[in-house]
Each structure stands twice: as structure tokens, then as C-alpha cells.
Scaffold this active site. Structure first.
Site, PDB file in Angstrom:
ATOM      1  N   HIS A  59     -19.223 -11.580 -14.898  1.00  0.00           N
ATOM      2  CA  HIS A  59     -20.293 -12.542 -14.637  1.00  0.00           C
ATOM      3  C   HIS A  59     -20.814 -12.388 -13.211  1.00  0.00           C
ATOM      4  CE1 HIS A  59     -22.133 -16.720 -14.749  1.00  0.00           C
ATOM      5  NE2 HIS A  59     -21.992 -16.525 -13.441  1.00  0.00           N
ATOM      6  N   GLU A  60     -19.916 -12.413 -12.243  1.00  0.00           N
ATOM      7  CA  GLU A  60     -20.343 -12.367 -10.846  1.00  0.00           C
ATOM      8  C   GLU A  60     -21.024 -11.051 -10.504  1.00  0.00           C
ATOM      9  OE1 GLU A  60     -20.498 -14.891  -8.999  1.00  0.00           O
ATOM     10  OE2 GLU A  60     -19.380 -16.191 -10.339  1.00  0.00           O
ATOM     11  N   HIS A  88     -24.592 -10.790 -11.558  1.00  0.00           N
ATOM     12  CA  HIS A  88     -25.558 -11.365 -10.621  1.00  0.00           C
ATOM     13  C   HIS A  88     -26.112 -10.280  -9.696  1.00  0.00           C
ATOM     14  CE1 HIS A  88     -25.505 -15.572 -11.561  1.00  0.00           C
ATOM     15  NE2 HIS A  88     -24.215 -15.720 -11.351  1.00  0.00           N
ATOM     16  N   TYR A 141     -33.165 -18.043  -8.394  1.00  0.00           N
ATOM     17  CA  TYR A 141     -32.008 -18.881  -8.691  1.00  0.00           C
ATOM     18  C   TYR A 141     -32.362 -20.360  -8.568  1.00  0.00           C
ATOM     19  CZ  TYR A 141     -27.016 -19.597  -9.332  1.00  0.00           C
ATOM     20  OH  TYR A 141     -25.780 -19.936  -9.848  1.00  0.00           O
ATOM     21  N   GLU A 160     -28.106 -17.263 -14.700  1.00  0.00           N
ATOM     22  CA  GLU A 160     -26.733 -17.618 -15.070  1.00  0.00           C
ATOM     23  C   GLU A 160     -26.403 -17.158 -16.493  1.00  0.00           C
ATOM     24  OE1 GLU A 160     -23.908 -19.136 -13.803  1.00  0.00           O
ATOM     25  OE2 GLU A 160     -24.862 -18.599 -11.919  1.00  0.00           O
ATOM     26  N   ASP A 214      -8.962 -24.744 -23.507  1.00  0.00           N
ATOM     27  CA  ASP A 214     -10.279 -25.160 -23.031  1.00  0.00           C
ATOM     28  C   ASP A 214     -10.908 -24.044 -22.202  1.00  0.00           C
ATOM     29  OD1 ASP A 214      -8.722 -25.312 -20.783  1.00  0.00           O
ATOM     30  OD2 ASP A 214      -9.527 -27.229 -20.104  1.00  0.00           O
ATOM     31  N   ASP A 264     -28.096 -29.236  -9.283  1.00  0.00           N
ATOM     32  CA  ASP A 264     -27.658 -27.917  -9.771  1.00  0.00           C
ATOM     33  C   ASP A 264     -28.802 -26.915  -9.681  1.00  0.00           C
ATOM     34  OD1 ASP A 264     -26.023 -25.951 -11.007  1.00  0.00           O
ATOM     35  OD2 ASP A 264     -26.694 -26.564 -13.002  1.00  0.00           O
ATOM     36  N   HIS A 291     -26.853 -23.985 -14.087  1.00  0.00           N
ATOM     37  CA  HIS A 291     -25.633 -23.857 -14.889  1.00  0.00           C
ATOM     38  C   HIS A 291     -25.718 -24.662 -16.179  1.00  0.00           C
ATOM     39  CE1 HIS A 291     -24.268 -22.884 -10.756  1.00  0.00           C
ATOM     40  NE2 HIS A 291     -23.596 -21.948 -11.391  1.00  0.00           N
TER      41      HIS A 291
END
Length: 534
Positions: free
Chosen positions: A365-366, A369, A380, A389, A418, A444, A449
Site C-alpha cells: 500500500h505505502e 503511493h 491527496y 488511497e 478484524d 480526513d 480514507h
């Protein structure tokens, strides 16, 4: 002197990072508009692929096509198209042979922020689509260039941004990236303003990467927001499993440095401090006991390999960019982030999060970016930020390929089962799965997100299939779906793309890869119908 930023689509049917836990709350810290690209109005033009004159060079086809659609670009027949737009990038798809161009709109030699476009030429030399945004009627209503109003320098703008950040956050540490200031025309409440775009990127007193738009006329802050693409994820992969990975021998010391992939994959430790990149990790016997570092290094390698094997992409910039990771950032830090130059992992507090490098989809994920920043550069904030995202979620989750959960390995280590987010069921973790349920506030960064769940659900439906919101989708499998979404991200989307633009980009990408009328085009079209994005 009202101006409109118009979303542009020509030749196709329609147009248009991991941090928050819980529902978004209103943000009263700064007065700013709810949408970064305000006043946009969609343009949708359908038709066959434009037939270029025989023997034309590719760039001539670009200009010839733009000349043919001047009316849609809000230009008169007498205006010179080459003075109003510039080609900023050209790439060729290794899969289809298609030519993909990125362009930007200019006023008197200065780019218009967010007014960028993608234009696509198939292997036979025909223009198939043009997507993006333009500023309408700006040339007729600005008789004199606003550059005449410029009274401050780029250095003044950098200082103004630093002073504003200091007032809000306290004394700033050393910048992580040497700040620059670039001139743009920027639309504020429908009016074009001459601005400097700059950034404050520091680690002290806290990690900040704030983008500023500073008036070139008087140095005031016209708009700002934090673009630190960060993550609060989940993962237990740092416990007990044995991994093998590449290192480098320097003298008699082994370094956590892989020189076999691109320009290197390098892993550091901050030693629970905040200096970056920190200290390069070493070993005397090539047996590594730092679990956070082992996973960060291994998962960066796997992410690099995935991009190369699945998309033919050589690192984040497709030019072998060195991938740097730092573990053990600060003390009990419940986050991970991409700061524009590297990825950083906290250790978690052991309750909300465990070691954040321990989940492959978090690392993927990171680093995605970084890919986004080098390609579509989705802003963003607001809907572009939610797409930013979402594409990180989609590709990060696909790299791991184990389930449809994000961060399930590192989030709340004491609670089994979870996760931070779910692509299959976004509402399970407080996200909307339909456009009609989207968050419209300013917290946010405009719901980056929160609203990512809408595009995540569309991807899940395209890949896995199912009936949702009265629409039945026949899934095409994760591999075809991720190929389509990656292709849309790097070739079709632009800075200001919203959800409607993403729908168009994904459908057009599926058409390019699999052909019009294919099962893949049908699947992605129905998936966006199901989540209410048109």
C-alpha cells in the site's frame, strides 16, 4: 470573471492512504474549501476512434486531434493549440503497443494546476480517448497575464509556508526534502490566481508533509493540506516465520541492502528516534534478528517483484528508483507512511497495532503511493485523494493476495479476525460502499480514507463478482482486474480525477487491454453501476 474547471472526456462513453480509524469528524483547524478542484463540470463526448492522417508522426497526431476538438477545449478556431497545451510525458504500453501522453494546460507559459489530461493512441495510430480537466474560457477573460501581479519570489513563498506551519505546529525541524516553489494558475472560488506551490516536509515536531498554495501577489495562504500518505494497519507476520532475502557484504560486514533489484532496496533503523533515514542495518554473520527489519526488507523486495512481474514496472518510477525503508520510528508509533522519498514504519503500541512492517499489504500500500506520485499524481484531497488511497489498497491487497482485508495482520493484535478495512465489505469498518453514502466533510483531507471504500468495492465486484445494490456482476478474477486498475492508474488518471473519471479510466483501460465488448469491460462497467458511480 468566473472560471470553470471542466472535466474532459472525448471518445469514450463517460468521464467523470491507510490512516484513519473510525468515522471521520469535522476538521475545524483551518478554513478551506471542501473540494480542491472546485467548480468542475463533466463533459462527455462519445464517438469512434479519431482517424489520424496517414503518415503523421505521433506528436503531430496529438496536435491534430486537439485541433479537431478545439470547441470541447473551449478554444476559438483562431487560437494556437500548441500555445495552450504542452506534452509533459510520453509512454508506450509494453502489453498493447498503445501510446499514452500526459498534457497540461498553460496560460502565458504558466501551467494551470490540476488542468492536466491524458491522451491515448492505439497501436494503429488512432486517437482513442482524451481524459482530464480544462479551465473554460480562461483565455478570453484574462486579457493580461496575471504574472504582472507577481510581487513575491519563490523564496518568499517558501518562507510564508514555513511560518504558517510553525504557527500551527510549533518550531520545525530540518526539511526532509529541499523545498521548491513552482508558479501555477490556481482556481480559487472559480477565479484564477497566480500562486506558488510548495511543501513543508519535516519530521519534527511531528511528521508533516503539507502542500501549500501561496499567493504570488501578497504571500497569503490560499490553500493547504497535509499530504503525508500514511497508514495505520495490522499484522502479525513478524512473528515466528523464517524468510530469505538479499543482503550485501561490505568488507566483513553484511548490510540489509539488496543491490539485485533496480538501484537497490535498503533498510534502516531509526532506533526509536525521528531522524531519517536512520542507521543502515548490519550483521556480522548474515543472520538477522530484527523482526521488523526482516519483514520491511522482504516485503519491499516482494512489492518490487510484483510490479516487475505483473506490470513490467521497474520500481516506483519505472527507472529503478531505490526503495528505502526505516523501521523503529519514534516510540510506540502507531503508524506507517510514505513521505515522498521513503517508507517509514512505527512499532505500534502493542494494543492498537503491532510492528507495522509485518503486513505485506501495508508495505505494498505505502509503496504504491510512490507509484501514484510518479504517474497520475492523484491529489491527496477529496475524491482524488480517496482514489489515491483506494488504488494503494487495491494493489497492496493484490500483492498479498490472501484475502480482501487490509492490515488484518498488524491491527489490534489481541483481537483475532478484524482488520483496518475490507474491500469486500467496506461498511464493516466504517466506510461507504456506495457513492450516494460518501462522506462530504473536510476531515480526513476531505474523506480520503473514508471514501476509498467506494472504489475498493467496485474493484472487489469486478474481480470476485456478486450481486450488489440490485446489479449482478460476473467476476473476471483478481489478476485481470488488477491489470485493468493498474493500467488506469498509470496511464489514464490525472491529478484531479474524481470517481466518475475513475469509472471512465477503468472502462477505457479494460477496453485497451481486452477489447470492446469483452467480459472484462462488462464486469468493470457493472461494478461501477453497482456502487452508483457514473
Amino acid at each position: 470573471m468566473k472560471k470553470t474547471v471542466a472535466s474532459l472526456l472525448v471518445g469514450v462513453v463517460a468521464l467523470g492512504s491507510f490512516a484513519s480509524v473510525g468515522a471521520a469528524a469535522e476538521n475545524n483547524e483551518r478554513n478551506q474549501p471542501a473540494e480542491l478542484f472546485s467548480g468542475s463540470s463533466p463533459i462527455s463526448i462519445t464517438g469512434q476512434a479519431w482517424k489520424a492522417p496517414a503518415g503523421s508522426a505521433f506528436e503531430d497526431k496529438v496536435w491534430g486531434y486537439l485541433e479537431s476538438v478545439k470547441g470541447n477545449l473551449h478554444l476559438s478556431a483562431k487560437e494556437d493549440i500548441r500555445g495552450k497545451f504542452k506534452i509533459t510525458e510520453q509512454t508506450i504500453s509494453s502489453k498493447t503497443g498503445s501510446q499514452h501522453y500526459r498534457l497540461s494546460q498553460y496560460i502565458s507559459g504558466i501551467p494551470v494546476y490540476g488542468a492536466d489530461q491524458t491522451l491515448h493512441i492505439d497501436k494503429d495510430g488512432n486517437v482513442t480517448s482524451l481524459l482530464g480537466s480544462v479551465v473554460e474560457d480562461v483565455y478570453q477573460t484574462i486579457p493580461q497575464p496575471l504574472i504582472q501581479l507577481q510581487t513575491i519570489s519563490g523564496a518568499d513563498a517558501i518562507l510564508a509556508a514555513s511560518q504558517d506551519a510553525t504557527l500551527e505546529h510549533g518550531p520545525l525541524g530540518e526539511p526532509q526534502v529541499t523545498p521548491t516553489a513552482d508558479l501555477y494558475y490556481f482556481i480559487v472560488d472559480g477565479e484564477p490566481k497566480l500562486v506558488y506551490k510548495t511543501e513543508v516536509n519535516v519530521l519534527e515536531p511531528e511528521p508533516l508533509r503539507i502542500r501549500y498554495f501561496i499567493s504570488a501577489e501578497n504571500g497569503s495562504v490560499l490553500f493547504k493540506y497535509n499530504i503525508l500518505e500514511n497508514l495505520t494497519g495490522t499484522g502479525t507476520g513478524v512473528f515466528g516465520d523464517t524468510k530469505t532475502f538479499e543482503t550485501r557484504l561490505s568488507g566483513s560486514t553484511y548490510q540489509l541492502y539488496d543491490s539485485t533489484r533496480g538501484k537497490g532496496i535498503v533498510t534502516y533503523t531509526a532506533k526509536n528516534k525521528t531522524s531519517l533515514p536512520g542507521t543502515l542495518l548490519t550483521s556480522t554473520n548474515n543472520v538477522w534478528t530484527d523482526k521488523a527489519a526482516v519483514d520491511a526488507h522482504t516485503y519491499a523486495e516482494r512489492t518490487y517483484d510484483y510490479y516487475l512481474q505483473h506490470f513490467g514496472r521497474n520500481s516506483l518510477d519505472n527507472k529503478g528508483l531505490q526503495i528505502r525503508s526505516t523501521v523503529h520510528y519514534y516510540t510506540s508509533y502507531n503508524n506507517a507512511f510514505w513521505n515522498g522519498t521513503q517508507i517509514v514504519f512505527g512499532d505500534g503500541d502493542g494494543s492498537t497495532f503491532t510492528l507495522l512492517s509485518g503486513d505485506l499489504d501495508v508495505v505494498g500500500h505505502e509503496l504504491t503511493h510512490g507509484v501514484t506520485e510518479k504517474t497520475s499524481n492523484l491529489e491527496y484531497y477529496g475524491e482524488p485523494g480517496a482514489l489515491n488511497e483506494s488504488f494503494s489498497d487495491i494493489i497492496g491487497n493484490s500483492i498479498e493476495g490472501a484475502n480482501w482485508l487490509i492490515g488484518d495482520k498488524i491491527y489490534t493484535p489481541g483481537i483475532a479476525g478484524d482488520a483496518l478495512r475490507s474491500l469486500a465489505n467496506p461498511p464493516l469498518y466504517g466506510q461507504p460502499d456506495k457513492y450516494s453514502d460518501r462522506y462530504t466533510g473536510t476531515a480526513d483531507e476531505g474523506g480520503v480514507h473514508t471514501n476509498s471504500g467506494i472504489n475498493n468495492k467496485a474493484f472487489y465486484l469486478a474481480a470476485q463478482g456478486g450481486t450488489f445494490n440490485g446489479v449482478t456482476v460476473t467476476g473476471i478474477g483478481r489478476e485481470d482486474a488488477v491489470q485493468i486498475y493498474y493500467n488506469a492508474l498509470v496511464y489514464y488518471l490525472t491529478t484531479s480525477s474524481n470517481f466518475s473519471a475513475a469509472r471512465t479510466a477503468v472502462i477505457q483501460s479494460a477496453t485497451e487491454l481486452f477489447g470492446a465488448g469483452s467480459a472484462q469491460v462488462t464486469a468493470v462497467t457493472k461494478a461501477y453501476n453497482a456502487v452508483g458511480v457514473y
